[in-house]
Design a protein around this motif. Structure first.
Motif, mmCIF file in Angstrom:
data_model
loop_
_atom_site.group_PDB
_atom_site.id
_atom_site.type_symbol
_atom_site.label_atom_id
_atom_site.label_comp_id
_atom_site.label_asym_id
_atom_site.label_seq_id
_atom_site.Cartn_x
_atom_site.Cartn_y
_atom_site.Cartn_z
ATOM 1 N N PRO A 88 0.681 -1.408 0.163
ATOM 2 C CA PRO A 88 -0.052 0.093 0.021
ATOM 3 C C PRO A 88 0.772 1.126 -0.116
ATOM 4 C CG PRO A 88 -0.615 -1.326 1.696
ATOM 5 C CD PRO A 88 0.514 -2.107 1.213
ATOM 6 N N PRO A 89 0.407 2.480 -0.677
ATOM 7 C CA PRO A 89 1.272 3.626 -0.659
ATOM 8 C C PRO A 89 1.374 4.111 0.822
ATOM 9 C CG PRO A 89 -0.542 3.616 -2.136
ATOM 10 C CD PRO A 89 -0.946 2.295 -1.598
ATOM 11 N N THR A 90 2.465 4.935 0.931
ATOM 12 C CA THR A 90 2.867 5.558 2.085
ATOM 13 C C THR A 90 2.112 6.801 2.416
ATOM 14 O OG1 THR A 90 4.943 4.312 2.081
ATOM 15 C CG2 THR A 90 4.518 6.379 3.712
ATOM 16 N N VAL A 91 1.614 7.263 3.575
ATOM 17 C CA VAL A 91 1.039 8.433 3.635
ATOM 18 C C VAL A 91 1.738 9.394 4.136
ATOM 19 C CG1 VAL A 91 -0.987 9.656 5.132
ATOM 20 C CG2 VAL A 91 -1.220 7.017 4.437
ATOM 21 N N LEU A 92 1.882 10.548 3.699
ATOM 22 C CA LEU A 92 2.491 11.793 3.866
ATOM 23 C C LEU A 92 1.662 12.752 4.769
ATOM 24 C CD1 LEU A 92 5.429 13.297 4.246
ATOM 25 C CD2 LEU A 92 4.677 14.480 1.750
ATOM 26 N N ARG A 93 1.719 13.109 5.965
ATOM 27 C CA ARG A 93 0.952 13.664 6.931
ATOM 28 C C ARG A 93 1.770 15.117 6.914
ATOM 29 N NH1 ARG A 93 -2.898 11.446 9.685
ATOM 30 N NH2 ARG A 93 -2.846 8.818 9.379
ATOM 31 N N GLY A 94 0.975 16.174 7.452
ATOM 32 C CA GLY A 94 1.353 17.481 7.724
ATOM 33 C C GLY A 94 2.136 18.212 6.699
ATOM 34 N N ARG A 95 1.277 17.977 5.357
ATOM 35 C CA ARG A 95 1.738 18.720 4.241
ATOM 36 C C ARG A 95 0.812 19.510 3.280
ATOM 37 N NH1 ARG A 95 6.615 17.690 1.881
ATOM 38 N NH2 ARG A 95 7.462 16.942 3.732
ATOM 39 N N PRO A 96 0.125 20.619 3.894
ATOM 40 C CA PRO A 96 -0.826 21.317 3.336
ATOM 41 C C PRO A 96 -0.497 21.661 1.662
ATOM 42 C CG PRO A 96 0.091 22.675 4.815
ATOM 43 C CD PRO A 96 0.791 21.276 4.942
ATOM 44 N N VAL A 97 -1.655 21.797 0.856
ATOM 45 C CA VAL A 97 -1.559 21.780 -0.428
ATOM 46 C C VAL A 97 -2.304 23.193 -0.666
ATOM 47 C CG1 VAL A 97 -1.781 21.401 -2.837
ATOM 48 C CG2 VAL A 97 -0.939 19.527 -1.154
ATOM 49 N N ASP A 98 -1.553 24.349 -0.963
ATOM 50 C CA ASP A 98 -2.325 25.600 -1.234
ATOM 51 C C ASP A 98 -3.383 26.039 -0.117
ATOM 52 O OD1 ASP A 98 -1.073 25.798 -3.962
ATOM 53 O OD2 ASP A 98 -2.957 24.599 -4.781
ATOM 54 N N GLN A 126 -7.696 16.498 3.577
ATOM 55 C CA GLN A 126 -7.693 15.740 4.906
ATOM 56 C C GLN A 126 -9.317 15.552 5.343
ATOM 57 O OE1 GLN A 126 -4.674 16.887 7.748
ATOM 58 N NE2 GLN A 126 -6.224 16.178 9.481
ATOM 59 N N PRO A 127 -9.985 16.567 5.402
ATOM 60 C CA PRO A 127 -11.434 16.483 5.740
ATOM 61 C C PRO A 127 -12.131 15.725 4.651
ATOM 62 C CG PRO A 127 -10.808 18.841 5.834
ATOM 63 C CD PRO A 127 -9.836 18.006 4.915
ATOM 64 N N GLY A 128 -12.662 14.227 5.103
ATOM 65 C CA GLY A 128 -13.387 13.480 4.387
ATOM 66 C C GLY A 128 -12.298 12.836 3.480
ATOM 67 N N GLY A 129 -10.974 12.971 3.529
ATOM 68 C CA GLY A 129 -10.120 12.181 2.528
ATOM 69 C C GLY A 129 -10.088 10.691 3.067
ATOM 70 N N THR A 130 -9.445 10.017 2.246
ATOM 71 C CA THR A 130 -9.308 8.434 2.601
ATOM 72 C C THR A 130 -7.808 8.250 3.324
ATOM 73 O OG1 THR A 130 -10.549 7.786 0.576
ATOM 74 C CG2 THR A 130 -9.176 5.992 1.620
ATOM 75 N N GLU A 131 -8.152 7.870 4.584
ATOM 76 C CA GLU A 131 -6.581 7.583 5.270
ATOM 77 C C GLU A 131 -6.304 6.366 4.814
ATOM 78 O OE1 GLU A 131 -4.890 7.734 9.799
ATOM 79 O OE2 GLU A 131 -7.050 7.990 9.541
ATOM 80 N N ASP A 132 -7.060 5.322 4.609
ATOM 81 C CA ASP A 132 -6.688 4.065 4.443
ATOM 82 C C ASP A 132 -5.883 3.735 2.853
ATOM 83 O OD1 ASP A 132 -5.942 1.380 4.184
ATOM 84 O OD2 ASP A 132 -7.954 0.627 4.221
ATOM 85 N N ALA A 133 -4.514 3.996 2.751
ATOM 86 C CA ALA A 133 -3.886 3.882 1.430
ATOM 87 C C ALA A 133 -4.174 2.685 0.762
ATOM 88 C CB ALA A 133 -2.381 3.940 1.716
#
Length: 268
Positions: A88-98, A126-133
């Protein structure tokens, strides 16, 4: 007429020593800011040169034996053919986009030449995103072709989070199966099964905007302050000298004259 008074030599030396010390520090700070400006200007020039370079094969830009990205390789657009690692892909947190809180996803891509490239696949809010890669279905056939923009590894911040990372660096990433490319790629296009998409996950991560920043103006401000400090010291000493001259001179104490016997008798 009272004698004209001036600041003492010790006072003059102390004032000018402080002003010259402030001037020296301001000069060094100006040089530091100018150095940062030069670094940004060089990075911007390298970015422009790399972006304008034609798209090339990954192996032609980064040889398999390279331990770091070769000069001019960062920001180059390259292509590679192979398959994604089945993990499964690795999740990168704490990196806002625009300005949007986001999760970014990364996965190893094994090329037909035996290289393994870490690919930033894209991002989701992040709100409503899919955490499970594992919910993202990456193409598994060996004939996938990707187009990426190469980037240097990021510095490790020493943080560890279960199931996710905070920096794109080998210290936080799972081990690859092939020879790792000394850097990662930002996915621009993925082609599989005769169709191409910008990314299989959310939206592509936009390239950062490289600006010169305010460092040059800060440098000139520090250098102007360095020139003004000694001038300010001279003006301060001149003002103090004028104030000393304007102050009334202290009258020397008068010795009391001893009264004569006749004056004592008259007083009685």
């Amino acid at each position: 007429m009272p004698a004209r008074r001036h600041p003492s030599l010790l006072r003059i030396a102390a004032t000018m020593a402080v002003c010259l010390a402030v001037s020296a520090v301001a000069t060094l700070l100006g040089l530091w800011q100018y150095g940062r400006h030069v670094e940004r200007a060089d990075a911007r020039a390298a970015y422009g040169s790399a972006v304008e370079s034609p798209v090339a094969d990954l192996g032609a830009v980064v040889p398999a034996e390279a331990s770091t990205l070769p000069p001019g390789a960062q920001w180059r657009t390259v292509t590679a053919t192979g398959s994604f690692d089945p993990a499964p892909p690795t999740v990168l947190r704490g990196r806002p986009v625009d300005g949007t809180a986001a999760w970014q996803y990364l996965a190893w891509f094994d090329t037909v030449d035996g290289q393994s490239l870490m690919v930033n696949l894209g991002w989701v809010p992040q709100p409503g995103g899919t955490e499970d890669a594992s919910a993202f279905d990456l193409p598994s056939d060996p004939g996938v072709q990707i187009t990426v923009v190469l980037r240097d590894w990021e510095e490790d911040d020493g943080k560890t989070t279960a199931g996710s990372i905070t920096r794109i660096t080998p210290a936080q990433l799972p081990a690859p199966t092939g020879d790792p490319v000394p850097g990662y790629g930002m996915l621009r296009e993925l082609c599989a099964d005769d169709s191409c998409v910008p990314t299989p996950i959310g939206e592509p991560v936009p390239l950062p905007e490289l600006t010169l920043g305010p460092h040059l103006s800060y440098a000139w401000q520090w250098w102007l302050f360095a020139v003004m400090a000694p001038v300010g010291g001279v003006l301060l000493l001149r003002r103090d000298a004028r104030m000393d001259r304007a102050a009334p001179a202290a009258r020397p104490p008068q010795r009391r004259r001893r009264l004569t016997d006749e004056e004592i008798e008259d007083a009685l």
